[in-house]
Scaffold this motif. Sequence first.
Motif, PDB file in Angstrom:
ATOM      1  N   UNK A 362       0.833  -1.197   0.000  1.00  0.00           N
ATOM      2  CA  UNK A 362       0.000   0.000   0.000  1.00  0.00           C
ATOM      3  C   UNK A 362       0.873   1.255   0.000  1.00  0.00           C
ATOM      4  N   UNK A 363       0.574   2.150  -0.930  1.00  0.00           N
ATOM      5  CA  UNK A 363       1.335   3.384  -1.045  1.00  0.00           C
ATOM      6  C   UNK A 363       0.671   4.542  -0.318  1.00  0.00           C
ATOM      7  N   UNK A 364       0.921   5.737  -0.825  1.00  0.00           N
ATOM      8  CA  UNK A 364       0.444   6.954  -0.152  1.00  0.00           C
ATOM      9  C   UNK A 364      -0.749   7.591  -0.859  1.00  0.00           C
ATOM     10  N   UNK A 365      -1.410   6.835  -1.735  1.00  0.00           N
ATOM     11  CA  UNK A 365      -2.595   7.365  -2.404  1.00  0.00           C
ATOM     12  C   UNK A 365      -3.716   7.614  -1.383  1.00  0.00           C
ATOM     13  N   UNK A 366      -4.717   8.384  -1.783  1.00  0.00           N
ATOM     14  CA  UNK A 366      -5.885   8.575  -0.931  1.00  0.00           C
ATOM     15  C   UNK A 366      -6.564   7.219  -0.710  1.00  0.00           C
ATOM     16  N   UNK A 367      -6.876   6.884   0.536  1.00  0.00           N
ATOM     17  CA  UNK A 367      -7.424   5.558   0.823  1.00  0.00           C
ATOM     18  C   UNK A 367      -8.676   5.225   0.016  1.00  0.00           C
ATOM     19  N   UNK A 368      -9.592   6.200  -0.096  1.00  0.00           N
ATOM     20  CA  UNK A 368     -10.841   5.914  -0.810  1.00  0.00           C
ATOM     21  C   UNK A 368     -10.582   5.650  -2.290  1.00  0.00           C
ATOM     22  N   UNK A 369      -9.596   6.328  -2.870  1.00  0.00           N
ATOM     23  CA  UNK A 369      -9.258   6.091  -4.276  1.00  0.00           C
ATOM     24  C   UNK A 369      -8.664   4.699  -4.467  1.00  0.00           C
ATOM     25  N   UNK A 370      -7.781   4.322  -3.551  1.00  0.00           N
ATOM     26  CA  UNK A 370      -7.126   3.022  -3.666  1.00  0.00           C
ATOM     27  C   UNK A 370      -8.126   1.882  -3.502  1.00  0.00           C
ATOM     28  N   UNK A 371      -8.975   1.974  -2.481  1.00  0.00           N
ATOM     29  CA  UNK A 371      -9.970   0.916  -2.263  1.00  0.00           C
ATOM     30  C   UNK A 371     -10.917   0.829  -3.457  1.00  0.00           C
ATOM     31  N   UNK A 372     -11.340   1.969  -3.993  1.00  0.00           N
ATOM     32  CA  UNK A 372     -12.226   1.960  -5.152  1.00  0.00           C
ATOM     33  C   UNK A 372     -11.558   1.296  -6.350  1.00  0.00           C
ATOM     34  N   UNK A 373     -10.270   1.567  -6.546  1.00  0.00           N
ATOM     35  CA  UNK A 373      -9.544   0.957  -7.662  1.00  0.00           C
ATOM     36  C   UNK A 373      -9.447  -0.554  -7.494  1.00  0.00           C
ATOM     37  N   UNK A 374      -9.163  -0.997  -6.275  1.00  0.00           N
ATOM     38  CA  UNK A 374      -9.066  -2.434  -6.003  1.00  0.00           C
ATOM     39  C   UNK A 374     -10.412  -3.118  -6.224  1.00  0.00           C
ATOM     40  N   UNK A 375     -11.481  -2.522  -5.731  1.00  0.00           N
ATOM     41  CA  UNK A 375     -12.807  -3.136  -5.893  1.00  0.00           C
ATOM     42  C   UNK A 375     -13.229  -3.163  -7.372  1.00  0.00           C
ATOM     43  N   UNK A 376     -12.923  -2.091  -8.105  1.00  0.00           N
ATOM     44  CA  UNK A 376     -13.243  -2.085  -9.533  1.00  0.00           C
ATOM     45  C   UNK A 376     -12.474  -3.164 -10.263  1.00  0.00           C
ATOM     46  N   UNK A 377     -11.181  -3.338  -9.919  1.00  0.00           N
ATOM     47  CA  UNK A 377     -10.365  -4.363 -10.564  1.00  0.00           C
ATOM     48  C   UNK A 377     -10.845  -5.771 -10.208  1.00  0.00           C
ATOM     49  N   UNK A 378     -11.297  -5.946  -8.971  1.00  0.00           N
ATOM     50  CA  UNK A 378     -11.868  -7.251  -8.600  1.00  0.00           C
ATOM     51  C   UNK A 378     -13.124  -7.536  -9.411  1.00  0.00           C
ATOM     52  N   UNK A 379     -13.950  -6.532  -9.575  1.00  0.00           N
ATOM     53  CA  UNK A 379     -15.171  -6.716 -10.359  1.00  0.00           C
ATOM     54  C   UNK A 379     -14.838  -7.043 -11.815  1.00  0.00           C
ATOM     55  N   UNK A 380     -13.925  -6.293 -12.399  1.00  0.00           N
ATOM     56  CA  UNK A 380     -13.569  -6.521 -13.797  1.00  0.00           C
ATOM     57  C   UNK A 380     -12.920  -7.885 -13.997  1.00  0.00           C
ATOM     58  N   UNK A 381     -12.123  -8.308 -13.038  1.00  0.00           N
ATOM     59  CA  UNK A 381     -11.415  -9.583 -13.191  1.00  0.00           C
ATOM     60  C   UNK A 381     -12.335 -10.790 -13.102  1.00  0.00           C
ATOM     61  N   UNK A 382     -13.552 -10.575 -12.609  1.00  0.00           N
ATOM     62  CA  UNK A 382     -14.501 -11.679 -12.500  1.00  0.00           C
ATOM     63  C   UNK A 382     -15.200 -11.972 -13.830  1.00  0.00           C
ATOM     64  N   UNK A 383     -15.069 -11.085 -14.798  1.00  0.00           N
ATOM     65  CA  UNK A 383     -15.789 -11.235 -16.059  1.00  0.00           C
ATOM     66  C   UNK A 383     -15.037 -12.126 -17.040  1.00  0.00           C
TER      67      UNK A 383
END
Length: 383
Positions: A362-383
């Motif tokens: 985990x880096x120094x990005x804004x937490x809400x941005x990082x979590x949103x990116x991870x959740x979006x990538x999890x969603x996309x990877x399920x397709x």
Amino acid sequence: MSDSATGGPSGDGDGTRAVRAGLPEAVKNEPTLPGPVFAAHFHLPGEVGGPYTYGRDENPTWTLLERAIGELEAPGQDGVQTLAFASGMAAISSVLFSQLRAGDAVVLPSDGYQALPLVRAQLEAYGIEVRTAPTGQDAQLDVLDGAKLLWLETPSNPGLDVCDVRRLAEAAHARGALVAVDNTLATPLGQRPLELGADFAVASGTKQLTGHGDVLLGYVVGRDAEAMAAVRRWRKIVGAIPGPMEAWLAHRSIATLQLRVDRQCATALTLAEALRARPEVTGLRYPGLPDDPSHKIASQQMRRHGCVVSFTLPTRARAERFLDALRLVDDATSFGGVRSTAERRGRWGGDAVPEGFIRFSVGAEDPEDLVADVFRALDESAR
């Protein structure tokens, strides 16, 4: 927290200590942190004397960096020595090969850094017996009798298990063994191995200590003068020395260590808590989670729980799709940088992890941005 950010044995908090660590006495019209000294040799008339004689032995830029690291790893402790190296592996090798001889036995973690099997092969080629056991549940105790050196890695990389350094150090010393702790993942702001009873604190400064992914560096800190003299001699023989520019960059980076570590650790906990809600995520590990198997011991000996979160996705293909879908996270090895990174650790071999195992730094990005990116990538990877 035994020594929180509000103060410690030397009277300063972590932020104050990091900002001031290793600085020379102020001199009018001179910079606060002198620039790197590029010198292979020094003016040396007559008899040899003074601290700086030849560039493989000492360098003024190393001296300031080593002082800074020592003030972080062992604040307020007298007689502690610090030596900087060209990389974390150079630092690790210096302790192992300077302290062990043919016929000695060493205990290594079976779940430690991926390069340790390479080290094991070399130790065995030199006639040194190598025993291994997992980090968790202090399992290395079971193979400790008769060993000359106990090597701990806590939290372990990449599985994030934690062992009780105090307990293991006491047991090792009672058996006449030295204790070294790889403090890379914790950093000296997360735990101080020497205060927990270890003889050596060893780390890759490449990771969170410097935090920008642009420096290779390692260090060894120890309080036993004879043992550290052997480490110093090994550094000289092998020439595993840091460049002056790397040493200067590392020292400059330490000033922001507390700011980076606090942000990264807080966001790592936020991400770990968020990942609990994802059904495709299994094997979630972060020592800061109250229900993590390592949390109890980690909370007793660590002041911060690190920036690395690990978890497993169902398949190798799913993990690779997840990594490819991330926008704010680089697919890269190493950890501790200000920019988040993640990788499917099994691609290297050598780590006993599932094919879908992810090590996420985990880096120094804004937490809400990082979590949103991870959740979006999890969603996309399920397709």
